[in-house]
Write an enzyme that holds these catalytic residues in place. Structure first.
Site, mmCIF file in Angstrom:
data_model
loop_
_atom_site.group_PDB
_atom_site.id
_atom_site.type_symbol
_atom_site.label_atom_id
_atom_site.label_comp_id
_atom_site.label_asym_id
_atom_site.label_seq_id
_atom_site.Cartn_x
_atom_site.Cartn_y
_atom_site.Cartn_z
ATOM 1 N N LEU A 44 5.290 18.283 -39.099
ATOM 2 C CA LEU A 44 4.211 17.399 -39.536
ATOM 3 C C LEU A 44 3.558 16.790 -38.300
ATOM 4 O O LEU A 44 4.159 15.910 -37.665
ATOM 5 C CB LEU A 44 4.759 16.308 -40.454
ATOM 6 C CG LEU A 44 5.411 16.821 -41.748
ATOM 7 C CD1 LEU A 44 6.230 15.716 -42.398
ATOM 8 C CD2 LEU A 44 4.356 17.343 -42.702
ATOM 9 N N ASP A 62 17.545 2.611 -42.893
ATOM 10 C CA ASP A 62 17.459 2.555 -41.420
ATOM 11 C C ASP A 62 15.989 2.590 -41.017
ATOM 12 O O ASP A 62 15.577 3.364 -40.157
ATOM 13 C CB ASP A 62 18.223 3.724 -40.805
ATOM 14 C CG ASP A 62 18.390 3.592 -39.289
ATOM 15 O OD1 ASP A 62 18.176 2.487 -38.758
ATOM 16 O OD2 ASP A 62 18.729 4.600 -38.639
#
Length: 283
Positions: free
Chosen positions: A88, A190
């Site tokens: 990406l 996270d």
């Protein structure tokens, strides 16, 4: 290297035409691979990280189950030595993309909620084990016992006895400090800025330590090390899924876990921030 290419080709069922090294992180190496079928993929590889890669793949797939438009990439493939995601191309963060992230993160947290805290797989944060044992109890005690106490033990060698007692005070008072009860949410776990991949039209969440937890945890983690356009993200989030009164004052409580993780991983350089967060959490 040839063995790794052969493994990747077997895993993907197509020829790998080229691999570009992107460096390393913790115990794994990162790569951009071009495939003969026209795809480009991101590859995380290691000789012995089966649990970490399994947890990351399970977490991404589980987060995606929250509903259409969940801001996570698909898992192309995974085994005990590799995790493969789509390649990406990144872009600069902008206000429009940030607002979309706020809406999509709110939908993730409030859609298809789990019934328990934890998750049905062994968890990791970085390469440290994370206790995901499913638990239908209340979040405050779960957070103290499954997120704070284990990492306080791991990091205690870098802390003074007074520092340890300070965090233990937070753990003892956690029910009072945690605010109104909330049902579990699917959270990234996270969500610091380095785990947000900004593309041309949206932001995607990568490298999760996913589990059923408190949605304020993800927001606090975004604030911990700075996230671009965070004010816009939070404003749109709060419009989409209003937060309980006092949530900003609880940010330090939710930051204690990642700060303890950083103390365990990197030592006393994070001690001062941990102590400040613990004092702020206690008010």
């Amino acid at each position: 290297m040839r063995d790794r290419l052969d493994r990747l080709e077997r895993l993907l069922g197509t020829r790998v035409d080229g691999v570009h090294a992107l460096g390393s992180s913790h115990a794994w190496t990162l790569h951009h691979a071009s495939l003969a079928d026209g795809r480009d993929v991101f590859v995380k590889a290691a000789s012995d990280q089966a649990g970490v890669f399994a947890a990351e793949a399970a977490g991404l797939r589980w987060l995606a189950e929250a509903g259409p438009g969940t801001p996570v990439p698909e898992v192309v493939a995974a085994d005990e030595h590799m995790l493969v995601l789509p390649w990406l191309p990144s872009a600069s963060p902008d206000p429009s993309t940030a607002e979309r992230l706020g809406r999509e993160l709110a939908a993730l947290h409030t859609g298809a909620r789990p019934t328990v805290h934890g998750a049905p797989w062994d968890g990791y944060i970085a390469d440290l084990p994370l206790d995901n044992t499913p638990d239908d109890g209340e979040w405050p005690r779960w957070y103290a016992e499954r997120r704070l106490e284990p990492f306080l033990r791991l990091g205690a060698r870098h802390l003074s006895s007074a520092d340890v007692r300070l965090v233990e005070r937070v753990m003892a008072d956690v029910e009072t400090l945690a605010g109104p009860p909330e049902p579990p949410s699917r959270i990234h776990g996270d969500l610091w800025s380095g785990n947000i991949l900004w593309t041309d039209d949206r932001a995607l969440l990568i490298d999760p330590a996913a589990h059923g937890g408190h949605r304020e945890t993800d927001l606090a983690m975004m604030a911990l090390f700075g996230t671009p356009h965070l004010d816009r993200i939070l404003a749109v989030y709060d419009e989409s899924a209003p937060l309980a009164d006092g949530w900003r004052a609880r940010i330090p409580l939710h930051q204690l876990h990642p700060l303890l993780v950083h103390v365990a991983l990197f030592g006393a350089s994070y001690r001062a921030r941990l102590v400040d967060a613990a004092r702020s959490a206690l008010g």
